[in-house]
Design a protein around this motif. Structure first.
Motif, PDB file in Angstrom:
ATOM      1  N   SER A   1       0.824  -1.207   0.000  1.00 18.21           N
ATOM      2  CA  SER A   1       0.000   0.000   0.000  1.00 18.21           C
ATOM      3  C   SER A   1       0.860   1.260   0.000  1.00 18.21           C
ATOM      4  CB  SER A   1      -0.922   0.000   1.221  1.00 18.21           C
ATOM      5  OG  SER A   1      -1.754  -1.138   1.218  1.00 18.21           O
ATOM      6  N   PHE A   2       1.949   1.225   0.759  1.00 18.46           N
ATOM      7  CA  PHE A   2       2.850   2.377   0.799  1.00 18.46           C
ATOM      8  C   PHE A   2       3.478   2.627  -0.571  1.00 18.46           C
ATOM      9  CE2 PHE A   2       7.044   4.269   1.463  1.00 18.46           C
ATOM     10  CZ  PHE A   2       6.731   5.358   2.257  1.00 18.46           C
ATOM     11  N   LEU A   3       3.906   1.566  -1.245  1.00 15.04           N
ATOM     12  CA  LEU A   3       4.498   1.719  -2.579  1.00 15.04           C
ATOM     13  C   LEU A   3       3.487   2.284  -3.562  1.00 15.04           C
ATOM     14  CD1 LEU A   3       6.897   1.275  -4.482  1.00 15.04           C
ATOM     15  CD2 LEU A   3       6.059  -1.061  -4.855  1.00 15.04           C
ATOM     16  N   ASN A   4       2.253   1.818  -3.512  1.00 13.18           N
ATOM     17  CA  ASN A   4       1.224   2.335  -4.421  1.00 13.18           C
ATOM     18  C   ASN A   4       0.962   3.818  -4.172  1.00 13.18           C
ATOM     19  OD1 ASN A   4       0.832  -0.200  -5.601  1.00 13.18           O
ATOM     20  ND2 ASN A   4      -0.707  -0.770  -4.083  1.00 13.18           N
ATOM     21  N   SER A   5       0.894   4.219  -2.901  1.00 16.14           N
ATOM     22  CA  SER A   5       0.675   5.630  -2.594  1.00 16.14           C
ATOM     23  C   SER A   5       1.833   6.490  -3.068  1.00 16.14           C
ATOM     24  CB  SER A   5       0.467   5.803  -1.083  1.00 16.14           C
ATOM     25  OG  SER A   5      -0.739   5.212  -0.663  1.00 16.14           O
ATOM     26  N   VAL A   6       3.050   5.997  -2.914  1.00 10.69           N
ATOM     27  CA  VAL A   6       4.225   6.752  -3.355  1.00 10.69           C
ATOM     28  C   VAL A   6       4.208   6.921  -4.866  1.00 10.69           C
ATOM     29  CG1 VAL A   6       6.733   6.674  -3.571  1.00 10.69           C
ATOM     30  CG2 VAL A   6       5.665   6.149  -1.382  1.00 10.69           C
ATOM     31  N   ILE A   7       3.940   5.840  -5.597  1.00  8.60           N
ATOM     32  CA  ILE A   7       3.934   5.914  -7.066  1.00  8.60           C
ATOM     33  C   ILE A   7       2.867   6.893  -7.553  1.00  8.60           C
ATOM     34  CG2 ILE A   7       3.468   4.609  -9.178  1.00  8.60           C
ATOM     35  CD1 ILE A   7       4.731   2.186  -7.835  1.00  8.60           C
ATOM     36  N   ILE A   8       1.669   6.786  -7.008  1.00  7.73           N
ATOM     37  CA  ILE A   8       0.575   7.662  -7.444  1.00  7.73           C
ATOM     38  C   ILE A   8       0.879   9.119  -7.109  1.00  7.73           C
ATOM     39  CG2 ILE A   8      -1.846   8.247  -7.030  1.00  7.73           C
ATOM     40  CD1 ILE A   8      -2.374   5.243  -6.655  1.00  7.73           C
ATOM     41  N   SER A   9       1.372   9.395  -5.899  1.00  7.36           N
ATOM     42  CA  SER A   9       1.627  10.781  -5.488  1.00  7.36           C
ATOM     43  C   SER A   9       2.800  11.380  -6.247  1.00  7.36           C
ATOM     44  CB  SER A   9       1.889  10.831  -3.979  1.00  7.36           C
ATOM     45  OG  SER A   9       0.787  10.353  -3.244  1.00  7.36           O
ATOM     46  N   VAL A  10       3.866  10.596  -6.440  1.00  6.00           N
ATOM     47  CA  VAL A  10       5.064  11.120  -7.107  1.00  6.00           C
ATOM     48  C   VAL A  10       4.785  11.446  -8.568  1.00  6.00           C
ATOM     49  CG1 VAL A  10       7.378  10.486  -7.874  1.00  6.00           C
ATOM     50  CG2 VAL A  10       6.704  10.072  -5.514  1.00  6.00           C
ATOM     51  N   ILE A  11       3.905  10.687  -9.202  1.00  7.79           N
ATOM     52  CA  ILE A  11       3.582  10.955 -10.604  1.00  7.79           C
ATOM     53  C   ILE A  11       2.518  12.048 -10.722  1.00  7.79           C
ATOM     54  CG2 ILE A  11       2.608   9.974 -12.717  1.00  7.79           C
ATOM     55  CD1 ILE A  11       3.827   7.314 -11.959  1.00  7.79           C
ATOM     56  N   LYS A  12       1.478  11.947  -9.915  1.00  4.43           N
ATOM     57  CA  LYS A  12       0.337  12.841 -10.061  1.00  4.43           C
ATOM     58  C   LYS A  12       0.647  14.273  -9.669  1.00  4.43           C
ATOM     59  CE  LYS A  12      -3.511  15.019  -8.515  1.00  4.43           C
ATOM     60  NZ  LYS A  12      -3.672  16.075  -7.514  1.00  4.43           N
ATOM     61  N   VAL A  13       1.305  14.486  -8.545  1.00  4.66           N
ATOM     62  CA  VAL A  13       1.472  15.845  -8.022  1.00  4.66           C
ATOM     63  C   VAL A  13       2.339  16.706  -8.939  1.00  4.66           C
ATOM     64  CG1 VAL A  13       2.301  17.201  -6.074  1.00  4.66           C
ATOM     65  CG2 VAL A  13       1.037  15.081  -5.663  1.00  4.66           C
ATOM     66  N   PRO A  14       3.567  16.298  -9.312  1.00  2.00           N
ATOM     67  CA  PRO A  14       4.353  17.158 -10.218  1.00  2.00           C
ATOM     68  C   PRO A  14       3.707  17.328 -11.591  1.00  2.00           C
ATOM     69  CG  PRO A  14       5.762  15.533  -9.137  1.00  2.00           C
ATOM     70  CD  PRO A  14       4.351  15.119  -8.889  1.00  2.00           C
ATOM     71  N   LEU A  15       3.124  16.238 -12.129  1.00  2.00           N
ATOM     72  CA  LEU A  15       2.497  16.334 -13.450  1.00  2.00           C
ATOM     73  C   LEU A  15       1.292  17.270 -13.414  1.00  2.00           C
ATOM     74  CD1 LEU A  15       2.371  15.401 -16.381  1.00  2.00           C
ATOM     75  CD2 LEU A  15       1.013  13.427 -15.632  1.00  2.00           C
ATOM     76  N   GLY A  16       0.479  17.176 -12.377  1.00  2.00           N
ATOM     77  CA  GLY A  16      -0.670  18.072 -12.259  1.00  2.00           C
ATOM     78  C   GLY A  16      -0.259  19.523 -12.094  1.00  2.00           C
ATOM     79  N   LEU A  17       0.802  19.778 -11.309  1.00  2.00           N
ATOM     80  CA  LEU A  17       1.273  21.158 -11.136  1.00  2.00           C
ATOM     81  C   LEU A  17       1.821  21.719 -12.439  1.00  2.00           C
ATOM     82  CD1 LEU A  17       3.050  21.150  -7.657  1.00  2.00           C
ATOM     83  CD2 LEU A  17       0.970  22.344  -8.307  1.00  2.00           C
ATOM     84  N   LEU A  18       2.541  20.900 -13.199  1.00  2.00           N
ATOM     85  CA  LEU A  18       3.078  21.378 -14.475  1.00  2.00           C
ATOM     86  C   LEU A  18       1.962  21.736 -15.449  1.00  2.00           C
ATOM     87  CD1 LEU A  18       5.496  21.871 -16.339  1.00  2.00           C
ATOM     88  CD2 LEU A  18       5.397  19.453 -16.981  1.00  2.00           C
ATOM     89  N   LEU A  19       0.969  20.869 -15.564  1.00  2.00           N
ATOM     90  CA  LEU A  19      -0.156  21.160 -16.460  1.00  2.00           C
ATOM     91  C   LEU A  19      -0.923  22.396 -15.993  1.00  2.00           C
ATOM     92  CD1 LEU A  19      -1.519  17.533 -17.061  1.00  2.00           C
ATOM     93  CD2 LEU A  19      -0.174  18.938 -18.627  1.00  2.00           C
ATOM     94  N   SER A  20      -1.108  22.535 -14.692  1.00  5.81           N
ATOM     95  CA  SER A  20      -1.829  23.693 -14.165  1.00  5.81           C
ATOM     96  C   SER A  20      -1.069  24.985 -14.416  1.00  5.81           C
ATOM     97  CB  SER A  20      -2.071  23.514 -12.663  1.00  5.81           C
ATOM     98  OG  SER A  20      -2.819  22.354 -12.411  1.00  5.81           O
ATOM     99  N   ALA A  21       0.257  24.948 -14.227  1.00 10.59           N
ATOM    100  CA  ALA A  21       1.062  26.143 -14.446  1.00 10.59           C
ATOM    101  C   ALA A  21       1.047  26.552 -15.917  1.00 10.59           C
ATOM    102  CB  ALA A  21       2.496  25.898 -13.974  1.00 10.59           C
ATOM    103  N   MET A  22       1.144  25.589 -16.814  1.00 10.27           N
ATOM    104  CA  MET A  22       1.113  25.907 -18.244  1.00 10.27           C
ATOM    105  C   MET A  22      -0.246  26.459 -18.654  1.00 10.27           C
ATOM    106  SD  MET A  22       3.239  22.585 -19.658  1.00 10.27           S
ATOM    107  CE  MET A  22       3.147  23.078 -21.370  1.00 10.27           C
ATOM    108  N   ALA A  23      -1.324  25.855 -18.131  1.00  5.29           N
ATOM    109  CA  ALA A  23      -2.658  26.353 -18.464  1.00  5.29           C
ATOM    110  C   ALA A  23      -2.887  27.744 -17.886  1.00  5.29           C
ATOM    111  CB  ALA A  23      -3.708  25.378 -17.935  1.00  5.29           C
TER     112      ALA A  23
END
Length: 295
Positions: A88-110
């Motif tokens: 469960s810890f590994l799944n949370s790390v993978i999801i958070s590490v990918i989602k948070v920076p990618l979402g911030l980058l898309l939001s900043a560009m938009a």
């Protein structure tokens, strides 16, 4: 003949001491209120940490508020192995590490495109994005499940990350758009006249300027993604793909009577998000206060 100049001793000015000794009653009331609120917020967490360090005999024999007679550190290792929190810890790390920076980058560009580029329907697009912040994702769980299932992404990382990004981007775009609008347009116009592209202006000028705001949004987004429960419960049905909140729910259902290990599992679940906040706390504060004072 030498002239003796009398030495004049300046009288000590006690004005600053008098002013400093005065206590503003409003400030005292604010401090007391803050201390009370901090105690209210910290007391449950302190109780959970204290219980996680007790043996079952201490909890049942001396009551929940007593100090432990011995430190039961093995509650953490026992809960980690019995609850299969490694997966469960590994799944949370993978999801958070990918989602948070990618979402911030898309939001900043938009946000940059809506704030600094001349778009024909820019205001309408911004209105549509802001409208997305007003829709609670709980009412969209059934359509989200149907859509994700139609793409065959149930029990996959993209099946969770993409909806997380979709519901996180509107709020971030709204915050970053206001910040970008406050940046003087002369900065971008001078770079564009010199031949720089919009992507270069965004990368070389706007990203360094908005780092405090991005840091604040990073903390908020990481904590919300790490602790998200409802959408993960709907989209992740395979136990091997569960995140930490789902693993904690399963552990609580199976070992609810083992209070020591249950509280140890709660501490292990919330500790990573707490550490991220404590590490980036100064960036979080500076990001929230940036733009509040214009000079």
């Amino acid at each position: 003949m030498s002239t003796v100049v009398p030495k004049v001793t300046a009288k000590p000015d006690h004005t600053s001491d008098i002013v400093g000794s005065r206590r503003d009653p409003v400030l005292i009331i604010l401090w007391v209120a803050l201390i009370i609120l901090a105690a209210i917020w910290l007391t449950p967490f302190a109780f959970i940490v204290l219980t996680s360090l007790k043996t079952q005999a201490d909890i049942t024999g001396f009551g929940p508020f007593s100090l432990p007679t011995e430190i039961a550190v093995d509650n953490f290792s026992g809960a980690w192995s019995r609850g299969n929190f490694a997966s469960s810890f590994l799944n949370s790390v993978i999801i958070s590490v990918i989602k948070v920076p990618l979402g911030l980058l898309l939001s900043a560009m938009a946000a940059y495109a809506l704030a600094k580029m001349k778009l024909r329907f820019g205001k309408l697009l911004l209105l549509v994005v802001v409208f997305g912040t007003m829709i609670p994702f709980q009412v969209m769980l059934a359509p989200i499940f149907t859509m994700v299932n139609s793409f065959g992404l149930i029990d996959t990382y993209p099946g969770v990350i993409l909806p997380y990004i979709a519901f996180g981007v509107p709020y971030q775009v709204f915050i970053l758009h206001g910040f970008f609008k406050a940046i003087p347009k002369e900065l971008s116009e001078a770079a564009l006249i010199d031949g720089a592209s919009h992507f270069t202006v965004f990368r070389r000028i706007f990203l360094p300027v908005c780092l405090p705001v991005l840091a604040a949004l990073f903390i908020l987004d990481f904590v919300s993604t790490w602790n998200e429960f409802a959408m993960a419960l709907v989209l992740l049905q395979d136990q091997t793909m569960w995140t930490l909140p789902l693993g904690l729910m399963s552990f609580q259902g199976q070992f609810s009577s083992d209070y020591g290990q249950l509280n140890a599992a709660i501490v292990m679940t919330v500790m990573p998000a707490t550490l991220v906040y404590l590490i980036f706390q100064r960036y979080f504060v500076s990001g929230l206060t940036s733009g509040a004072v214009k000079g």
